[in-house]
Design a protein around this motif. Structure first.
Motif, PDB file in Angstrom:
ATOM      1  N   ARG A  56      -4.252  -1.137   6.591  1.00  0.00           N
ATOM      2  CA  ARG A  56      -5.443  -0.373   7.022  1.00  0.00           C
ATOM      3  C   ARG A  56      -5.540  -0.323   8.542  1.00  0.00           C
ATOM      4  NH1 ARG A  56     -10.248  -4.743   5.555  1.00  0.00           N
ATOM      5  NH2 ARG A  56      -8.960  -6.570   5.849  1.00  0.00           N
ATOM      6  N   VAL A 105      -8.466   7.533  -3.661  1.00  0.00           N
ATOM      7  CA  VAL A 105      -7.727   6.612  -2.787  1.00  0.00           C
ATOM      8  C   VAL A 105      -8.265   5.183  -2.864  1.00  0.00           C
ATOM      9  CG1 VAL A 105      -6.973   6.203  -0.410  1.00  0.00           C
ATOM     10  CG2 VAL A 105      -7.355   8.546  -1.198  1.00  0.00           C
ATOM     11  N   SER A 106      -7.353   4.235  -2.941  1.00  0.00           N
ATOM     12  CA  SER A 106      -7.709   2.819  -2.787  1.00  0.00           C
ATOM     13  C   SER A 106      -6.907   2.257  -1.624  1.00  0.00           C
ATOM     14  CB  SER A 106      -7.368   2.023  -4.047  1.00  0.00           C
ATOM     15  OG  SER A 106      -7.925   2.642  -5.194  1.00  0.00           O
ATOM     16  N   ILE A 107      -7.558   1.422  -0.830  1.00  0.00           N
ATOM     17  CA  ILE A 107      -6.860   0.784   0.289  1.00  0.00           C
ATOM     18  C   ILE A 107      -6.607  -0.680  -0.052  1.00  0.00           C
ATOM     19  CG2 ILE A 107      -6.915   0.213   2.754  1.00  0.00           C
ATOM     20  CD1 ILE A 107      -8.756   2.528   3.223  1.00  0.00           C
ATOM     21  N   VAL A 108      -5.342  -1.052  -0.023  1.00  0.00           N
ATOM     22  CA  VAL A 108      -4.930  -2.425  -0.316  1.00  0.00           C
ATOM     23  C   VAL A 108      -4.658  -3.118   1.019  1.00  0.00           C
ATOM     24  CG1 VAL A 108      -2.941  -3.728  -1.188  1.00  0.00           C
ATOM     25  CG2 VAL A 108      -4.022  -1.981  -2.633  1.00  0.00           C
ATOM     26  N   HIS A 109      -5.128  -4.360   1.172  1.00  0.00           N
ATOM     27  CA  HIS A 109      -4.930  -5.075   2.435  1.00  0.00           C
ATOM     28  C   HIS A 109      -4.783  -6.560   2.185  1.00  0.00           C
ATOM     29  CE1 HIS A 109      -9.177  -6.026   1.994  1.00  0.00           C
ATOM     30  NE2 HIS A 109      -9.402  -4.738   1.783  1.00  0.00           N
TER      31      HIS A 109
END
Lengths: 369, 369
Positions: free
Chosen positions: B244, B263-267
């Motif tokens: 991100r 959308v999914s944000i993976v972190h």
């Protein structure tokens, strides 16, 4: 009332979205107002990292915390997030802060509201904002312009407020008349006084790591504050935001992601939204479709923040309608750990956060800690 | 080489992230460079809605398109996205556009680069940018300042370029020396010439509905362009962005969401990232961890865009190391429908998109369509 809401949940509009048969619906849980969960009082620390407060959502907290916080009404029912009570607490905290600031440096925060036209709903909002300001000690400035005012006239007033040192927040009541360009007008508000937080520069800073916005938009800030005050852990949790509007959905998603949740945004082009939503420990809905989110969409124990305020027909109501959220409350409250009612959930938080942003602005401008 | 990459995929660093046993790894697929899929040529229409082009990713396209596009090497292998070839096509299209503009209005785009200090890698980047500019007909302006320059000196040059009508794009080569404040310097670049697209106002406009940024950051723009040129449908698809950062992950997520993906944000705080990633039709990784994304993370037929460029030890290489992506290529290419190699995938796109942004800026400033 419960059966009436059940009818809403299986209305033609929502049944098109999710063909859940009425026969499958569990009987509604019955809340006693006295069992509504109050958050512990704490000093004003809006947007501060969440503290390990009670009560926590089921399935998201330690066993002892969950036990301590369990509803006295029915084990099957979610704890209700009392937005009215939290908003009242916050207004009281703000009043204390303002009194302190006045004593220390002789300054009170000032909020200017520009209203164009004579829409009844806008007039009511503005009146409520003014009252809320007065109650906490914020000085109100108001400009009422006729519907046929020019864009230049509005811009002139914004310029005056931008350079007025006694005004710390400027708010242009929306919607504006059709002949005006919202973007031009909103962008004219000084970024240091944009207490609505709608300026793209604010949204950009919200999206970016290592940057902070001048102001967080009021409604999403209210959602986060409810989660914080009810001790919902956000870091590492799965969160779904339903709706991606500039004023609620998108900033709410950015806030959750800044708080280290793993965020997915569900919108009108999302296929099988129920599958994604069911994975979420935290759900924020801001889509404006009555009862869209059914019980079957909810992960057991999840925290549900319902921003939707949708009128549905109700012949039993004196007004002929009543307000419901985006979430089918009767179903969801059987499954969720925590849930906001509509009305009385997020609604009261928006004005409280506007007051908070105005105070924050005054403190920043006058370097008062 | 393949077995060497397999060793990377099960190195101690990544095995901590995902304890996949080496015994479970399928034998690597062997690519013949001649079978790399070329996108159809099309006129420059960067960020235009995707066209029904061949080849499409397996599982995301019609049967006939998939059949037409299937690899001649092995059915088990993903189609390779040839970033080098796409970047070359784009540079050629840009050169044609620039020639047209010069003929029509006598203007050529100008790009100014400010380099502070003498880092070898930065010098190489700047030299490559200059060469790429010259090749397409963009006029280069360069300022080289010593390491111990003051912030004010850099700001002075930015101000000069801001007001120079022959400069349409300004780029400050990062990283800057430690004694400088990146934010101050980057924010000084005029928003109309910020071809890097890193200004928070640009990011805000990218996040908001009904707003468009002046410039889209180059690397995420390159990722989207690869998806478009290979005919990957985005609307309604599940997309996961891993990482991100302000310059890749976050803007990539915002671009995918603007194109109507879910959308999914993976972190780093995401639990079970492999489960979320496995749901995605489109994966963009920009996390900087060699071979983090294993084959088991990939949904069959997914399109994988790997932004990571990570050096790993390789005694067989003359340099003692070689570059790999965030994705364990040998495993992922067995499962995915489309995949970018590292190097030769996203890498070459970044400079191409910088040229595209500079051309776009010149066209906007001179109102040339």
């Amino acid at each position: 009332m419960a059966s009436s809401i059940l009818s809403d949940c299986s209305s033609s509009a929502t049944s098109r979205l999710l063909p859940l048969r009425r026969a499958l619906l569990a009987p509604p849980c019955r809340f006693r107002p006295a069992t509504v969960a109050a958050p512990p009082r704490r000093p004003l620390a809006i947007a501060a990292p969440q503290l390990p407060l009670l009560p926590r959502a089921r399935g998201m907290a330690s066993a002892s915390a969950a036990a301590a916080a369990s509803s006295t009404d029915s084990d099957a029912c979610a704890k209700i997030i009392d937005g009215k009570l939290v908003a009242k607490q916050i207004r009281e905290e703000i009043a204390v802060e303002i009194a302190k600031m006045k004593d220390a440096i002789g300054v009170v925060p000032g909020l200017a509201v520009i209203l164009v036209g004579s829409r009844k709903d806008s007039q009511t909002y503005v009146r409520n904002k003014k009252k809320a300001c007065e109650a906490v000690g914020i000085k109100s400035y108001e400009v009422n312009l006729p519907e046929d005012s020019s864009e230049d006239e509005v811009l002139k007033h914004i310029t005056t407020f931008n350079s007025d040192p006694s005004v710390h927040g400027i708010l242009v009541q929306l919607p504006l008349p059709h002949h005006m360009n919202d973007e031009n007008i909103l962008n004219a508000v000084s970024i240091e006084k944009d207490v609505d937080g709608f300026h793209p520069l604010n949204i950009g800073r919200l999206a970016m790591q290592g940057r902070d916005p001048f102001f967080v938009p009021c409604t999403p800030k209210g959602c986060m504050e409810l989660l914080h005050r009810y001790g919902v852990e956000i870091k590492g949790k799965r969160a779904v935001v339903i709706g991606r509007s500039n004023i609620v959905g998108m900033p709410a998603a950015l806030l959750l992601q800044k708080a280290n949740a793993t965020v997915s945004i569900v919108h009108s082009n999302t296929k099988k939204p129920e599958e994604i939503t069911r994975q979420a420990d935290i759900v924020i809905t801001a889509v404006g479709v009555a009862n869209l989110v059914r019980g079957s969409w909810i992960k057991p124990g999840a925290a549900i923040i319902d921003v939707g305020i949708n009128p549905v027909d109700d012949p039993e109501s004196p007004r002929g309608y009543r307000l419901v959220g985006d979430v089918c409350y009767e179903e969801a409250s059987k499954i969720a750990g925590l849930i906001t009612p509509v009305p009385g959930g997020v609604g009261p938080m928006t004005i409280a956060m506007l007051l908070s942003n105005t105070l924050e602005s005054a403190k920043r401008i006058h370097k008062f800690k």
